[in-house]
Design a protein around this motif. Structure first.
Motif, PDB file in Angstrom:
ATOM      1  N   GLU A  77     -39.764 -49.534  17.346  1.00  0.00           N
ATOM      2  CA  GLU A  77     -38.884 -48.944  18.351  1.00  0.00           C
ATOM      3  C   GLU A  77     -38.098 -47.770  17.772  1.00  0.00           C
ATOM      4  N   GLU A  78     -37.569 -47.922  16.570  1.00  0.00           N
ATOM      5  CA  GLU A  78     -36.819 -46.843  15.925  1.00  0.00           C
ATOM      6  C   GLU A  78     -37.726 -45.653  15.629  1.00  0.00           C
ATOM      7  N   THR A  79     -38.959 -45.940  15.225  1.00  0.00           N
ATOM      8  CA  THR A  79     -39.905 -44.870  14.922  1.00  0.00           C
ATOM      9  C   THR A  79     -40.208 -44.039  16.157  1.00  0.00           C
ATOM     10  N   ILE A  80     -40.477 -44.705  17.274  1.00  0.00           N
ATOM     11  CA  ILE A  80     -40.766 -43.993  18.515  1.00  0.00           C
ATOM     12  C   ILE A  80     -39.549 -43.194  18.969  1.00  0.00           C
ATOM     13  N   GLY A  81     -38.370 -43.770  18.860  1.00  0.00           N
ATOM     14  CA  GLY A  81     -37.154 -43.050  19.219  1.00  0.00           C
ATOM     15  C   GLY A  81     -36.967 -41.807  18.375  1.00  0.00           C
ATOM     16  N   TYR A  82     -37.263 -41.918  17.090  1.00  0.00           N
ATOM     17  CA  TYR A  82     -37.153 -40.762  16.204  1.00  0.00           C
ATOM     18  C   TYR A  82     -38.135 -39.664  16.617  1.00  0.00           C
ATOM     19  N   LEU A  83     -39.374 -40.036  16.894  1.00  0.00           N
ATOM     20  CA  LEU A  83     -40.385 -39.047  17.254  1.00  0.00           C
ATOM     21  C   LEU A  83     -39.985 -38.275  18.510  1.00  0.00           C
ATOM     22  N   TYR A  84     -39.267 -38.925  19.412  1.00  0.00           N
ATOM     23  CA  TYR A  84     -38.835 -38.264  20.641  1.00  0.00           C
ATOM     24  C   TYR A  84     -37.587 -37.405  20.433  1.00  0.00           C
ATOM     25  N   SER A  85     -37.002 -37.452  19.252  1.00  0.00           N
ATOM     26  CA  SER A  85     -35.738 -36.741  19.029  1.00  0.00           C
ATOM     27  C   SER A  85     -35.878 -35.533  18.104  1.00  0.00           C
ATOM     28  N   THR A  86     -37.099 -35.208  17.681  1.00  0.00           N
ATOM     29  CA  THR A  86     -37.294 -34.080  16.780  1.00  0.00           C
ATOM     30  C   THR A  86     -37.423 -32.779  17.559  1.00  0.00           C
ATOM     31  N   SER A  87     -37.576 -31.673  16.831  1.00  0.00           N
ATOM     32  CA  SER A  87     -37.707 -30.364  17.473  1.00  0.00           C
ATOM     33  C   SER A  87     -39.005 -30.239  18.273  1.00  0.00           C
ATOM     34  N   LEU A  88     -40.003 -31.061  17.982  1.00  0.00           N
ATOM     35  CA  LEU A  88     -41.218 -31.089  18.784  1.00  0.00           C
ATOM     36  C   LEU A  88     -40.921 -31.860  20.071  1.00  0.00           C
ATOM     37  N   PRO A  89     -41.058 -31.237  21.255  1.00  0.00           N
ATOM     38  CA  PRO A  89     -40.720 -31.930  22.519  1.00  0.00           C
ATOM     39  C   PRO A  89     -41.804 -32.924  22.914  1.00  0.00           C
ATOM     40  N   LEU A  90     -41.962 -33.958  22.121  1.00  0.00           N
ATOM     41  CA  LEU A  90     -43.074 -34.889  22.269  1.00  0.00           C
ATOM     42  C   LEU A  90     -43.084 -35.561  23.626  1.00  0.00           C
ATOM     43  N   ARG A  91     -41.928 -36.012  24.100  1.00  0.00           N
ATOM     44  CA  ARG A  91     -41.856 -36.705  25.385  1.00  0.00           C
ATOM     45  C   ARG A  91     -42.412 -35.810  26.507  1.00  0.00           C
ATOM     46  N   ARG A  92     -42.023 -34.548  26.507  1.00  0.00           N
ATOM     47  CA  ARG A  92     -42.496 -33.623  27.549  1.00  0.00           C
ATOM     48  C   ARG A  92     -43.977 -33.323  27.376  1.00  0.00           C
ATOM     49  N   LEU A  93     -44.436 -33.134  26.140  1.00  0.00           N
ATOM     50  CA  LEU A  93     -45.829 -32.813  25.902  1.00  0.00           C
ATOM     51  C   LEU A  93     -46.756 -33.959  26.286  1.00  0.00           C
ATOM     52  N   LEU A  94     -46.297 -35.177  26.109  1.00  0.00           N
ATOM     53  CA  LEU A  94     -47.130 -36.333  26.457  1.00  0.00           C
ATOM     54  C   LEU A  94     -47.242 -36.511  27.964  1.00  0.00           C
ATOM     55  N   GLY A  95     -46.150 -36.237  28.682  1.00  0.00           N
ATOM     56  CA  GLY A  95     -46.177 -36.384  30.132  1.00  0.00           C
ATOM     57  C   GLY A  95     -46.575 -37.789  30.552  1.00  0.00           C
ATOM     58  N   ALA A  96     -47.598 -37.883  31.396  1.00  0.00           N
ATOM     59  CA  ALA A  96     -48.048 -39.173  31.922  1.00  0.00           C
ATOM     60  C   ALA A  96     -48.735 -40.024  30.858  1.00  0.00           C
ATOM     61  N   ARG A  97     -49.014 -39.440  29.704  1.00  0.00           N
ATOM     62  CA  ARG A  97     -49.687 -40.191  28.632  1.00  0.00           C
ATOM     63  C   ARG A  97     -48.693 -40.852  27.685  1.00  0.00           C
ATOM     64  N   ARG A  98     -47.434 -40.810  28.020  1.00  0.00           N
ATOM     65  CA  ARG A  98     -46.409 -41.354  27.129  1.00  0.00           C
ATOM     66  C   ARG A  98     -46.614 -42.844  26.873  1.00  0.00           C
ATOM     67  N   THR A  99     -46.843 -43.626  27.911  1.00  0.00           N
ATOM     68  CA  THR A  99     -47.031 -45.067  27.728  1.00  0.00           C
ATOM     69  C   THR A  99     -48.253 -45.349  26.878  1.00  0.00           C
ATOM     70  N   ALA A 100     -49.344 -44.624  27.134  1.00  0.00           N
ATOM     71  CA  ALA A 100     -50.562 -44.821  26.350  1.00  0.00           C
ATOM     72  C   ALA A 100     -50.325 -44.470  24.890  1.00  0.00           C
ATOM     73  N   PHE A 101     -49.556 -43.414  24.647  1.00  0.00           N
ATOM     74  CA  PHE A 101     -49.238 -43.029  23.265  1.00  0.00           C
ATOM     75  C   PHE A 101     -48.445 -44.122  22.569  1.00  0.00           C
ATOM     76  N   GLU A 102     -47.418 -44.644  23.230  1.00  0.00           N
ATOM     77  CA  GLU A 102     -46.591 -45.683  22.621  1.00  0.00           C
ATOM     78  C   GLU A 102     -47.409 -46.937  22.343  1.00  0.00           C
ATOM     79  N   GLU A 103     -48.307 -47.285  23.252  1.00  0.00           N
ATOM     80  CA  GLU A 103     -49.149 -48.465  23.033  1.00  0.00           C
ATOM     81  C   GLU A 103     -50.103 -48.239  21.866  1.00  0.00           C
ATOM     82  N   ALA A 104     -50.683 -47.041  21.793  1.00  0.00           N
ATOM     83  CA  ALA A 104     -51.612 -46.744  20.710  1.00  0.00           C
ATOM     84  C   ALA A 104     -50.898 -46.737  19.364  1.00  0.00           C
ATOM     85  N   LEU A 105     -49.692 -46.158  19.337  1.00  0.00           N
ATOM     86  CA  LEU A 105     -48.936 -46.115  18.089  1.00  0.00           C
ATOM     87  C   LEU A 105     -48.519 -47.514  17.667  1.00  0.00           C
ATOM     88  N   THR A 106     -48.081 -48.315  18.617  1.00  0.00           N
ATOM     89  CA  THR A 106     -47.694 -49.695  18.302  1.00  0.00           C
ATOM     90  C   THR A 106     -48.861 -50.473  17.725  1.00  0.00           C
TER      91      THR A 106
END
Length: 227
Positions: free
Chosen positions: A172-201
Motif C-alpha cells: 500500500e505504501e509503495t503504490i501511494g509513493y508511486l502516485y506521488s512522484t513527478s511522474l503523473p502515474l495516476r493520470r497516465l494509467l486512467g482506466a487501467r489503474r486497478t489493473a496496474f495495482e493488481e498486477a503490481l500486488t
C-alpha cells in the motif's frame, strides 16, 4: 514570520513529509504546487497533531513571494527540478543572515537496486508508453552538481553528510509513493489503474508473500550557510 521558523519547499510525497521537524520550530510553511499533495499534507498533519504549519500552494518559480523570513529552509528530493540559481537568489532574500539551507536527497524507489524494486519497474514498463516511463528530465540533470551551484550562491559554505540505513515498505505504501512522484502515474494509467495495482500486488507478493519489502537507503544531506 518571527521566532525559530522553517520554510519547507519539497515535493510533498507522503513518504517524505517533514513532520518530525515541526517539533523543533515555532512556525513553518509548507510549499507545494500540487493540490492533492497539500490535501494529503493537511490530512497527515491532522492525524499526527501537527498544528504549527501553514500549507501554501505554489512553486519555486513563485519565490521570494510573500512567505516571510526564515531561519531554515529545507528541501527534499526536488531541488534538481528547479531553476536552482533563481531559487538560491530568492532564498538569499528570505533566509536570515544566520540561517541555513538543508537539501536532502535519498535513494529513488524507481531506480531498482533490489528484486522487488525491479518488479516495480517492470510492471510500470508494461503499463506505460515508452515516453512516459520515467517522466521528463529534471532541469539540473545535465548541469553542475548541487554543491557547485551552492558555491556560487549566497549560501556558499556547504557541508555534506551521507547516512545509510534501511527503509521498510508495504505494498500500500509503495503504490501511494508511486502516485506521488513527478511522474503523473495516476493520470497516465486512467482506466487501467486497478489493473496496474493488481498486477503490481501480484508481482510483489510473488517475491515476498508477507508483503514487507526492504529498501537500502543512502541519504545525502547538504547543509549550506552564508559564512
Amino acid at each position: 514570520m518571527t521566532g525559530p521558523a522553517g520554510c519547507w519547499i519539497w515535493g510533498a510525497a507522503p513518504a517524505n513529509s517533514p513532520f518530525p521537524l515541526a517539533a523543533h520550530v515555532s512556525e513553518a510553511v509548507g510549499l507545494d504546487p500540487e493540490p492533492d499533495m497539500l490535501s494529503e499534507a493537511h490530512r497527515q498533519a491532522s492525524d499526527q497533531g501537527v498544528t504549527n504549519v501553514q500549507w501554501v500552494r505554489g512553486s519555486s518559480a513563485d519565490l521570494p513571494g510573500n512567505l516571510g523570513h526564515f531561519q531554515l529552509v529545507t528541501m527534499g528530493r526536488c531541488f534538481h527540478w528547479m531553476d536552482r540559481e533563481h531559487v538560491l537568489t530568492a532564498l538569499g532574500e528570505m533566509v536570515d543572515e544566520q540561517g541555513a539551507l538543508a537539501i536532502v536527497n535519498d535513494s529513488n524507489l524507481n531506480l531498482p537496486s533490489t528484486p522487488w524494486q525491479q518488479a516495480i519497474a517492470d510492471t510500470q514498463r508494461r503499463f506505460l508508453a515508452p515516453g512516459h516511463r520515467h517522466g521528463s528530465a529534471p532541469a539540473a540533470s545535465h548541469g553542475p552538481p548541487h554543491e557547485r551551484v551552492l558555491a556560487t550562491s549566497p549560501f556558499r559554505h556547504v557541508k555534506r553528510e551521507v547516512h545509510q540505513y534501511q527503509r521498510t515498505w508495504t505494498i500500500e505504501e509503495t503504490i501511494g509513493y508511486l502516485y506521488s512522484t513527478s511522474l503523473p502515474l495516476r493520470r497516465l494509467l486512467g482506466a487501467r489503474r486497478t489493473a496496474f495495482e493488481e498486477a503490481l500486488t501480484t508481482a510483489l507478493l510473488s517475491i515476498d508473500p508477507i508483503g514487507q519489502f526492504t529498501e537500502p537507503v543512502a541519504l545525502e544531506v547538504l547543509t549550506a550557510t552564508r559564512d
